[in-house]
Scaffold this active site. Structure first.
Site, PDB file in Angstrom:
ATOM      1  N   LYS A 280      -1.064 -54.065 -31.500  1.00 19.02           N
ATOM      2  CA  LYS A 280      -0.769 -52.697 -30.624  1.00 19.02           C
ATOM      3  C   LYS A 280      -0.501 -51.300 -31.432  1.00 19.02           C
ATOM      4  O   LYS A 280       0.041 -51.360 -32.310  1.00 19.02           O
ATOM      5  CB  LYS A 280       0.226 -52.713 -29.754  1.00 19.02           C
ATOM      6  CG  LYS A 280       0.044 -52.400 -28.213  1.00 19.02           C
ATOM      7  CD  LYS A 280       0.956 -52.884 -27.056  1.00 19.02           C
ATOM      8  CE  LYS A 280       0.715 -52.054 -25.629  1.00 19.02           C
ATOM      9  NZ  LYS A 280       1.546 -52.893 -24.639  1.00 19.02           N
ATOM     10  N   GLU A 367       6.137 -59.970  -9.925  1.00 21.57           N
ATOM     11  CA  GLU A 367       6.669 -59.314  -8.816  1.00 21.57           C
ATOM     12  C   GLU A 367       7.201 -60.518  -7.732  1.00 21.57           C
ATOM     13  O   GLU A 367       8.355 -59.876  -7.154  1.00 21.57           O
ATOM     14  CB  GLU A 367       5.942 -58.151  -8.293  1.00 21.57           C
ATOM     15  CG  GLU A 367       5.748 -57.125  -9.122  1.00 21.57           C
ATOM     16  CD  GLU A 367       4.328 -57.180 -10.370  1.00 21.57           C
ATOM     17  OE1 GLU A 367       3.769 -58.369 -10.323  1.00 21.57           O
ATOM     18  OE2 GLU A 367       4.748 -56.385 -11.212  1.00 21.57           O
ATOM     19  N   ARG A 395       2.574 -56.667  -4.381  1.00 20.55           N
ATOM     20  CA  ARG A 395       2.196 -57.909  -4.872  1.00 20.55           C
ATOM     21  C   ARG A 395       3.249 -58.889  -4.220  1.00 20.55           C
ATOM     22  O   ARG A 395       2.940 -59.986  -3.905  1.00 20.55           O
ATOM     23  CB  ARG A 395       2.608 -57.923  -6.358  1.00 20.55           C
ATOM     24  CG  ARG A 395       1.225 -57.606  -7.096  1.00 20.55           C
ATOM     25  CD  ARG A 395       0.478 -58.727  -7.237  1.00 20.55           C
ATOM     26  NE  ARG A 395      -0.860 -58.248  -8.087  1.00 20.55           N
ATOM     27  CZ  ARG A 395      -1.300 -58.193  -9.143  1.00 20.55           C
ATOM     28  NH1 ARG A 395      -0.498 -58.787  -9.931  1.00 20.55           N
ATOM     29  NH2 ARG A 395      -2.621 -57.765  -9.244  1.00 20.55           N
TER      30      ARG A 395
END
Ligand code: TPP
Length: 630
Positions: A280, A367, A395
Site C-alpha cells: 500500500k 458489520e 449492512r
C-alpha cells in the site's frame, strides 16, 4: 507517455515490460501530484499500479469484466480507461467519482463503495455469461480487508461449490484501513510465508511421476500422498479446500510474475484465486511508511513532504468526542466494551484501545457480526458500545431488528457520519439510518445539537438500561461551544426550545440547527416570530411539546439532513394524524427520493434546497404574514 491522451486500455497490448515500468512511474507521479490537491484514496491506488496495468493488458475490458471491490482503488483503472483529464475534479461536485461509476465509462461494470460485494457480483455475471453461452473472463479484484466481510465468504462458499470459471485477484497488502485483523488474515500470513504453492505442487507432481506406476493403486496412493504433502508444504490450504485453484503468492509489482500467473490462470477450468502481494502506498515514501492507515484516504497534502494541509479547526472531531467520552465512562463502568467493524482509526478509538485493550474489539469488515456480538455482550449484562458509520450500519439491519431491538438489549450504537458526508458520495451518505431505525420497537434515536450536548448524550446512552439506544452524529467537527465540566443525563424523549416564537415553529436537530436559528433571525426582520426547537430525540418524540404546538395550530417546518421518506418529518406527520390534528400545517424539508452524489456538503444542501434562503421561503409560505412588529 501523455496519460491525458489515453482513450482506452488497448494501447497496453503492444507495450514491453520496460515501457510498462515507465508507464507505472508516470501513473504514480500523476496520482501523487493530482491527489495532493484534491485528496483521495492515495495509498490503495499506489499499491495497485502494476496490477491494474497487468490486468488491463491481459484482459479485454469491458468484454472481460474487471470488478473492483470497495472501488476506492479504481483510480489507475480510471486513468487507463480514458479519464485522466478529469482528475482535477476528483470527488468534487459534478466531478469524477472516487468509486467506479457506470455513467462515467463502459469499463466500470460494477459500482461500489461498500466492501465485499465483488465476488457475489462476479458470480452473478459468470452465471449470466454461461446461460447466454458467451465467452469472457470475470475478474473480481478484492483486498485482504474486504475478504474478511461476510458476503465475500458467502460468495467463496458458493463459487467454490458451483465451480464457475472466474479469476479472483486477491490484492493482499496486509492492511484493511488499519492493519488487517482476524483468523483469515493469519491464514493469508501463512500462505505468504509458505512460498509459491503452484511451484510446490508442480515439483511434487514431477517427483511423483518418477515413482514407477503399478496400475491405479499407486496412482491413488500418489494422489493421497500429494494431498498429505500439500499440507506438509503449505499449511492451511484454505482456498483449495473451498474449491479454488490457488496460485501464488506472487509479487504484485513484478510484471513477469503477474503476466505468467494471469496467463496460466486463464487456462484453468473452474474458479482460480491468484494471491498477489502488494505494498500500500508504493512509490510515495510517506504513504509507504504508514502503518496505521493515515494514508488510506486523505485530504490535500504537500507533495514534497507529505504534510497534510488541514484547515485549523479547534472544535473537537465528533468521532473523537464520542469515543473519548465513552473512554472516560469506561473508567467507572467496567462493563463497557467497544466494538468497531474495521474502523478503529475513523472512529477515533485509538485512545480507548490503548487504555482498555482487553475491552476493545476490531472485528474486521463485519458489520452484521459486530452488531450481534454487541447483542451477545448485552445479554451478559455488559454495556457494548458499537461504533459504526451510518452507511455501514445498513449492512446490519436484520441484526438490529432481530437480535438487538427484538430482545430489547442494552446496546449503545454510536452512528457516526450521519447525514451528508460529501466527497465519498452516493455510497457513503449517512441519510437512511433514521428511516431504518425509527420504526423499530424499543429503539431510542437521538442526535445532539453540539458537542457539549453530545457528551451528555453519550453519558445518557451509557446510563440508559431500558434497551437499545442510538446516538447519531455527523462527520467532521463540533461547533466549538464551551464544554460543561461534569456529565449529565438528558431525559429520554425531551426536546429543547432554543428560541420562542408565535407564528411558526421549526423542528430540527443536529447539523441543521444553526441554519434554523439563522433563518429565524432573518424571519424576525420580515415580521415573523419563529420558534426553533432542538428536536434531539427523533424517537421517542416529545409528545407533550408536539401536542402543545399542534393544539394552537402552529405551522410547523421540520428539517432533517436525512431522507424524507420514513424520516423525522414523517414521524411528526404521523403523530399529528394519529392524534386528530387533521388540519395541522406541516411542511417537511429533507433529502428527496434520489441518491445524492459527491460534492461538498454545502453544495449538496444547496442542490436539494436546504439552505437558509429555502427555510425563509418555506416559512413565508407556511405562516401568514403578521404585522411587522416595531
Ligand atoms: C461494508 C463496509 N465497511 C467498511 C468500509 C470502510 N472501508 C473502506 S476500504 C476499507 C479497507 C479495505 O481493505 P482492503 O480490502 O484490504 O483494501 P486496501 O485498501 O487495503 O487496498 C474499509 C474498512 C466499507 N467501504 N464498506
Amino acid at each position: 507517455m501523455d496519460l491525458l491522451s489515453i482513450k482506452d486500455p488497448t494501447f497496453l497490448k503492444g507495450l514491453s515490460n520496460e515501457q510498462l515500468e515507465e508507464l507505472a512511474q508516470e501513473v504514480r507521479n500523476f496520482l501523487i501530484e493530482k491527489l495532493s490537491a484534491t485528496g483521495g484514496h492515495i495509498g490503495p491506488n499506489l499499491g495497485v499500479v502494476e496490477l491494474t496495468i497487468a490486468l488491463h493488458k491481459s484482459f479485454d475490458s469491458p468484454t472481460d469484466k474487471l470488478l473492483w471491490d470497495v472501488g476506492h482503488q479504481s483510480y489507475v483503472h480510471k486513468i487507463l480507461t480514458g479519464r485522466a483529464d478529469q482528475f482535477d475534479s476528483l470527488r468534487q461536485y459534478k466531478g469524477l467519482c472516487g468509486f467506479p461509476k457506470m455513467i462515467e465509462s463502459p469499463h466500470d461494470v460494477w459500482e461500489t463503495g461498500h466492501s465485499s460485494t465483488s465476488l457475489s457480483a462476479a458470480m452473478g455475471m459468470a452465471i449470466a455469461r454461461d446461460l447466454k453461452k458467451e465467452k469472457s473472463h470475470v475478474v473480481p479484484v478484492i483486498g485482504d480487508g474486504a475478504l474478511t466481510g461476510g458476503m465475500a465468504l458467502e460468495a467463496l462458499n458458493h463459487i467454490g461449490h458451483e465451480q464457475k470459471n472466474m479469476i479472483v485477484i486477491l490484492n493482499d497488502n496486509e492492511m484493511s484501513i488499519a492493519p488487517n485483523v482476524g483468523a483469515l488474515h493469519n491464514v493469508l500470513g501463512r500462505l505468504r510465508t509458505a512460498g509459491k504453492y503452484q511451484w510446490v505442487k508442480d515439483e511434487l507432481e514431477a517427483f511423483l511421476k518418477k515413482i514407477p506406476a503399478v496400475g491405479g493403486k499407486i496412482a491413488s496412493t500418489a494422489e493421497r500422498l500429494k494431498d498429505s504433502l500439500k499440507y506438509l508444504f503449505v499449511s492451511g490450504m484454505f482456498f483449495e479446500e473451498l474449491g479454488f485453484t490457488y496460485l501464488g503468492p506472487i509479487d504484485g509489482h513484478n510484471y513477469d510474475e503477474l503476466f505468467e500467473n494471469i496467463n496460466y490462470a486463464k487456462k484453468i477450468e473452474g474458479p482460480v484465486l491468484l494471491h498477489v502481494i502488494t505494498k500500500k502506498g508504493k512509490g510515495y515514501e510517506p504513504a509507504e511508511k504508514d502503518t496505521v492507515g493515515t494514508w488510506h484516504g486523505t485530504g490535500p497534502y504537500k507533495m514534497e513532504t507529505g504534510d497534510f494541509l488541514k484547515p485549523v479547526i479547534t472544535a473537537p472531531a465528533w468521532s473523537k468526542l464520542v469515543s473519548e467520552t465513552v473512554r472516560e465512562l469506561a473508567r467507572e463502568d467496567e462493563r463497557i466494551v467497544a466494538i468497531t467493524p474495521a474502523m478503529p482509526v475513523g472512529s477515533k478509538l485509538e485512545g480507548f484501545a490503548s487504555e482498555f485493550p482487553e475491552r476493545m474489539y476490531d472485528v474486521g469488515i463485519a458489520e452484521q457480526h459486530a452488531a450481534t456480538v454487541a447483542a451477545g455482550l448485552a445479554t451478559q449484562n455488559m454495556k457494548p458500545f458499537l461504533a459504526i458509520y451510518s452507511t455501514f450500519l445498513q449492512r446490519a439491519y436484520d441484526q438490529l431488528v432481530h437480535d438487538i431491538a427484538r430482545q430489547n438489549l442494552n446496546v449503545f450504537i454510536g452512528v457516526d457520519r450521519a447525514g451528508l458526508v460529501g466527497a465519498d458520495g452516493e455510497t457513503h451518505q449517512g441519510v437512511f439510518d433514521i428511516a431504518f431505525l425509527r420504526h423499530l420497537p424499543n429503539m431510542v434515536v437521538m442526535m445532539p445539537k453540539d458537542e457539549n450536548e453530545g457528551q451528555h448524550m453519550v453519558n445518557t446512552a451509557v446510563k440508559y438500561d431500558d434497551g437499545p439506544i442510538v446516538m447519531r452524529f455527523p462527520r467532521g467537527n463540533g461547533l466549538g461551544v464551551p464544554m460543561d465540566e461534569s456529565l449529565k443525563t438528558i431525559p429520554i424523549g425531551t426536546w429543547e426550545v432554543l428560541k420562542e416564537g408565535r407564528d411558526a415553529a421549526i423542528l430540527t436537530f443536529g447539523t441543521t440547527i444553526p441554519m434554523a436559528m439563522e433563518s429565524a433571525m432573518l424571519l424576525e426582520k420580515q415580521g415573523y416570530s419563529v420558534k426553533v426547537v432542538n428536536a434531539r430525540f427523533i424517537k421517542p418524540l416529545d409528545e407533550a411539546m408536539l401536542v402543545e404546538l399542534l393544539g394552537v395550530n402552529m405551522p410547523i417546518l421540520t428539517i432533517e439532513e436525512a431522507v424524507l421518506q420514513g424520516g423525522f418529518g414523517s414521524a411528526v406527520l404521523e403523530f399529528a394524524h394519529d392524534h386528530g390534528f387533521h388540519h395541522a400545517k406541516i411542511d417537511r424539508m429533507g433529502i428527496p427520493d434520489h441518491f445524492i452524489e459527491h460534492g461538498s456538503v454545502n453544495e449538496l444542501l444547496k442542490e436539494i434546497g436546504m439552505t437558509t434562503e429555502n427555510v425563509v421561503e418555506r416559512i413565508n409560505l407556511l405562516a401568514e404574514k403578521k404585522q411587522k412588529r416595531a
